[in-house]
Design an enzyme around this catalytic site. Structure first.
Site, short mmCIF file in Angstrom:
data_model
loop_
_atom_site.label_atom_id
_atom_site.label_comp_id
_atom_site.label_asym_id
_atom_site.label_seq_id
_atom_site.Cartn_x
_atom_site.Cartn_y
_atom_site.Cartn_z
N GLY A 255 -16.80 -27.08 -77.96
CA GLY A 255 -17.64 -26.43 -76.87
C GLY A 255 -16.62 -25.78 -75.86
N ALA A 256 -17.49 -25.53 -74.83
CA ALA A 256 -16.82 -24.82 -73.43
C ALA A 256 -15.96 -23.84 -73.89
CB ALA A 256 -16.18 -26.24 -72.66
N LEU A 257 -16.40 -22.88 -74.64
CA LEU A 257 -15.85 -21.74 -75.35
C LEU A 257 -15.39 -20.72 -74.38
CD1 LEU A 257 -17.84 -21.30 -78.55
CD2 LEU A 257 -16.13 -22.73 -78.16
N HIS B 37 -10.90 -19.59 -77.74
CA HIS B 37 -11.65 -19.80 -79.26
C HIS B 37 -12.30 -18.71 -79.66
CE1 HIS B 37 -12.31 -23.52 -76.31
NE2 HIS B 37 -12.01 -24.10 -77.45
N GLN C 147 -11.52 -39.27 -80.15
CA GLN C 147 -10.40 -38.68 -79.55
C GLN C 147 -10.27 -38.82 -78.18
OE1 GLN C 147 -11.14 -34.93 -81.33
NE2 GLN C 147 -10.27 -33.93 -79.48
N GLY D 1 -5.85 -23.15 -83.42
CA GLY D 1 -5.18 -22.50 -82.23
C GLY D 1 -3.53 -23.08 -82.13
N GLU D 2 -2.65 -22.47 -82.12
CA GLU D 2 -1.37 -22.82 -81.74
C GLU D 2 -1.23 -23.22 -80.54
OE1 GLU D 2 1.27 -19.55 -82.52
OE2 GLU D 2 1.38 -19.92 -84.75
N LYS D 3 -2.13 -23.14 -79.51
CA LYS D 3 -2.23 -23.64 -78.17
C LYS D 3 -1.97 -25.29 -78.16
CE LYS D 3 -3.55 -24.86 -73.84
NZ LYS D 3 -4.19 -26.01 -73.89
N SER E 169 -7.51 -22.62 -71.38
CA SER E 169 -8.09 -24.13 -71.97
C SER E 169 -9.05 -24.29 -71.30
CB SER E 169 -6.83 -25.02 -71.63
OG SER E 169 -7.40 -26.27 -71.54
#
Length: 288
Positions: free
Chosen positions: A39-41, A45, A69, A155-157, A193
């Site tokens: 979330g917090a898109l 995203h 996590q 994502g590659e992030k 982010s």
């Protein structure tokens, strides 16, 4: 939990509803794409949702802030939860179904399963968050089992996470294609982010220098510097800009194994994690 029926796209917290919906799509011989999120898109995203749409007929997104996590003292309770806003963004991006399970369903009383993760999980994030990839692996494995997608976009992030998931899928023989999504950046280079929202105005100005440091590190590797020298330059710049540096390293792009001494003669990735105030920033770039 908000009233999911009031959201602007089909949404459910129920596993049975999720599986019935996917089963209906499969009877129509439709290809299923999946994008797991917490979330917090932001636009990063949503680019993954659009990429899934380009590679599948139907797209499922999940929103689940995964407690396994987060270590004690990390920002689990403070992590932004913006379900209604997120749902509107998903609908606009072309998502067909939002799956938003609750923690008591994902991890019922007595839950004791775990996955041991090696390979690309070694070092980097694991040196500072040893719990992290075990938590990521178990929740992604459960979500894959529930959604049973044909493709999933990561994502590659979060490059180390991408490789961990790719290796997990390979090792467990899961019939899912993992597709990487390019990192989206602000105009000044800061990688998008959810945690950027924690930065103060002054911290936000400094944050953009991380991408500049990584770009210079990658350029040095690509022009023949031995990686130890290039890393030393990058570490010195980062130590001057940020309050704490967890790591700045160059690794093999395919496995994240350490590079042999000297110039890099293989595709590499430069990766970093640094701190500004209470905010931890991570980023990475290709090199060589």
């Amino acid at each position: 939990m908000s009233d999911l029926s009031a959201l602007p796209l089909p949404a459910t917290a129920e596993l049975g509803v999720l599986r019935q919906t996917v089963a209906d799509w499969r009877r129509q011989e439709l290809k299923i794409g999946f994008v797991p999120t917490m979330g917090a898109l932001h636009e990063g995203h949503l680019s993954l949702i659009r990429q899934a749409r380009e590679n599948a007929d139907r797209v499922v997104a999940s929103i689940f802030v995964n407690p396994t996590q987060f270590a004690p003292g990390e920002d689990f309770d403070a992590y932004p939860r913006t379900l209604e806003t997120d749902a509107a963004k998903l609908a606009h991006a072309g998502c067909d179904l939002l799956y938003a399970p609750v923690a008591s369903d994902m991890y019922p009383e007595g839950f004791s399963a775990s996955l041991t993760i090696g390979g690309p999980s070694q070092g980097l994030e694991t040196d500072f968050r040893p719990h992290f990839f075990q938590g990521v692996a178990i929740v992604v494995a459960k979500l894959f089992n529930r959604v049973q997608p044909d493709i999933a976009v990561f994502g590659e992030k979060d490059y180390q996470q991408l490789l961990v998931i790719r290796h997990m899928v390979r090792d467990l023989d899961l019939p899912i294609e993992i597709i990487p999504g390019a990192t989206l950046r602000e105009r000044d280079g800061l990688a998008l982010s959810s945690r950027n929202a924690y930065l103060s105005t002054d911290e936000r100005r400094v944050a953009a220098s991380l991408s500049e440091i990584l770009a210079a590190f990658a350029h040095d590797l690509s022009t023949g510097f031995d990686w130890e020298t290039a890393q030393g330059k990058a570490l010195a710049k980062a130590a001057n800009a940020f309050e704490r540096v967890d790591y700045i390293e160059a690794r093999c792009a395919e496995t994240l194994a350490p590079l042999p001494p000297g110039p890099a003669h293989q595709p590499a990735r430069v990766l970093a994690a640094v701190w500004l105030g209470k905010t931890r920033l991570i980023d990475n770039m290709p090199a060589v």
